[in-house]
Each structure stands twice: as structure tokens, then as C-alpha cells.
Design a protein around this motif. Sequence first.
Motif, PDB file in Angstrom:
ATOM      1  N   UNK A 173      64.549 129.494  20.288  1.00 36.28           N
ATOM      2  CA  UNK A 173      63.709 129.803  19.126  1.00 36.28           C
ATOM      3  C   UNK A 173      64.469 130.657  18.113  1.00 36.28           C
ATOM      4  N   UNK A 174      65.129 131.695  18.576  1.00 34.44           N
ATOM      5  CA  UNK A 174      65.818 132.585  17.643  1.00 34.44           C
ATOM      6  C   UNK A 174      67.062 131.937  17.052  1.00 34.44           C
ATOM      7  N   UNK A 175      67.809 131.182  17.848  1.00 32.07           N
ATOM      8  CA  UNK A 175      69.018 130.530  17.341  1.00 32.07           C
ATOM      9  C   UNK A 175      68.674 129.418  16.354  1.00 32.07           C
ATOM     10  N   UNK A 176      67.584 128.690  16.604  1.00 28.89           N
ATOM     11  CA  UNK A 176      67.144 127.659  15.649  1.00 28.89           C
ATOM     12  C   UNK A 176      66.754 128.294  14.321  1.00 28.89           C
ATOM     13  N   UNK A 177      65.990 129.372  14.392  1.00 32.60           N
ATOM     14  CA  UNK A 177      65.565 130.055  13.165  1.00 32.60           C
ATOM     15  C   UNK A 177      66.771 130.599  12.404  1.00 32.60           C
ATOM     16  N   UNK A 178      67.706 131.176  13.136  1.00 30.75           N
ATOM     17  CA  UNK A 178      68.918 131.711  12.527  1.00 30.75           C
ATOM     18  C   UNK A 178      69.715 130.595  11.846  1.00 30.75           C
ATOM     19  N   UNK A 179      69.834 129.448  12.513  1.00 31.23           N
ATOM     20  CA  UNK A 179      70.557 128.311  11.930  1.00 31.23           C
ATOM     21  C   UNK A 179      69.874 127.842  10.652  1.00 31.23           C
ATOM     22  N   UNK A 180      68.548 127.690  10.712  1.00 25.91           N
ATOM     23  CA  UNK A 180      67.822 127.170   9.556  1.00 25.91           C
ATOM     24  C   UNK A 180      67.833 128.120   8.367  1.00 25.91           C
ATOM     25  N   UNK A 181      67.846 129.410   8.612  1.00 22.95           N
ATOM     26  CA  UNK A 181      67.803 130.367   7.500  1.00 22.95           C
ATOM     27  C   UNK A 181      69.184 130.804   7.022  1.00 22.95           C
ATOM     28  N   UNK A 182      70.181 130.827   7.926  1.00 25.51           N
ATOM     29  CA  UNK A 182      71.496 131.344   7.552  1.00 25.51           C
ATOM     30  C   UNK A 182      72.551 130.268   7.346  1.00 25.51           C
ATOM     31  N   UNK A 183      72.608 129.286   8.228  1.00 28.35           N
ATOM     32  CA  UNK A 183      73.687 128.305   8.171  1.00 28.35           C
ATOM     33  C   UNK A 183      73.300 127.025   7.424  1.00 28.35           C
ATOM     34  N   UNK A 184      72.109 126.517   7.673  1.00 29.93           N
ATOM     35  CA  UNK A 184      71.715 125.249   7.087  1.00 29.93           C
ATOM     36  C   UNK A 184      71.745 125.243   5.554  1.00 29.93           C
TER      37      UNK A 184
ATOM     38  N   UNK B 264      73.782 122.373   3.728  1.00 32.28           N
ATOM     39  CA  UNK B 264      73.058 121.462   2.829  1.00 32.28           C
ATOM     40  C   UNK B 264      73.670 121.476   1.433  1.00 32.28           C
ATOM     41  N   UNK B 265      74.003 122.657   0.938  1.00 28.65           N
ATOM     42  CA  UNK B 265      74.621 122.764  -0.385  1.00 28.65           C
ATOM     43  C   UNK B 265      75.966 122.054  -0.415  1.00 28.65           C
TER      44      UNK B 265
ATOM     45  N   UNK C 122      79.377 117.675  -2.291  1.00 30.37           N
ATOM     46  CA  UNK C 122      80.373 116.639  -2.017  1.00 30.37           C
ATOM     47  C   UNK C 122      79.808 115.232  -2.121  1.00 30.37           C
ATOM     48  N   UNK C 123      78.505 115.123  -2.387  1.00 29.91           N
ATOM     49  CA  UNK C 123      77.882 113.807  -2.514  1.00 29.91           C
ATOM     50  C   UNK C 123      77.866 113.025  -1.208  1.00 29.91           C
ATOM     51  N   UNK C 124      77.629 113.701  -0.118  1.00 30.73           N
ATOM     52  CA  UNK C 124      77.675 113.076   1.208  1.00 30.73           C
ATOM     53  C   UNK C 124      76.319 112.661   1.757  1.00 30.73           C
ATOM     54  N   UNK C 125      75.234 112.977   1.067  1.00 32.45           N
ATOM     55  CA  UNK C 125      73.898 112.734   1.621  1.00 32.45           C
ATOM     56  C   UNK C 125      73.696 111.268   1.988  1.00 32.45           C
ATOM     57  N   UNK C 126      73.971 110.360   1.068  1.00 35.92           N
ATOM     58  CA  UNK C 126      73.773 108.925   1.345  1.00 35.92           C
ATOM     59  C   UNK C 126      74.675 108.452   2.475  1.00 35.92           C
TER      60      UNK C 126
END
Length: 121
Positions: free
Chosen positions: A84-95, A99-100, A105-109
Motif C-alpha cells: 500500500x505505501x510503496x504503491x502510493x509512493x510510486x503514484x505520487x513521486x515517481x509516476x 508520465x511526463x 518523448x511521444x512514446x504514449x502510442x
Amino acid sequence: MDPDWNDSQPIYRQLRDRVVAMILEGHLKEGDPLPSVRNVATETRINPLTVLKAYQQLEAEGLVEKRRGLGMFIRPDARELLLATEREKFLTEQWPEIRATIHRLGLAEQLLGAGRSRGED
């Protein structure tokens, strides 16, 4: 435990992170004992007080419990708490940074298409 340390953060924190990884990966399960402070210090060639500090941090986080005269043991809910804590940390700090970078880099597609071609929708 691998005795290679880096200069990016204190050794006690790196040791704590290695124990966390072992819990998340299932190498340490609920009820398992942690290796003794003395054994870890000898194996990794670090000061026993450094090992103790890492173990105390794990205890303060509620991941391990001290059993008088027996040592420290992984708590029954440690893995779920960590997930739970590592997922939250990933989503708020790393993701957000990842994502940016994907968008910059135009990699989404390309990334979405790679997942579809392997059936990972």
C-alpha cells in the motif's frame, strides 16, 4: 545481502530498503526472523549500530516486531502494508515524472501499441 553500498543515501537506509525489497519479493515472509544484527554487520562489514538503526526504522514503520530474547521478526501484515505505501509512493513521486517523460518523448502510442500486440490490455 550484497555488501555494495552507494553514496546516494545513508547505509542504514539502504539496508532498510533491501529488507523491504526482500519482504515485497517474498524472500522474507510473515513470522520470519531477521538475521541478527551481529551477523548482518559481519557479512556486510558495516558497524552493528548502523544495522541496528536500520532495524529500528523497520520496527518504527510497523514492519517488524521485537520479541524479547529472540530477535526481530516480520509482522503478519508487513507485506500488505508495504504494498500500500510503496504503491502510493510510486503514484505520487515517481509516476508523474515517468508520465511526463513518456509524453515529452511521444512514446504514449508506441507503449500502448506494444501492450496490445502482446495481449496486455
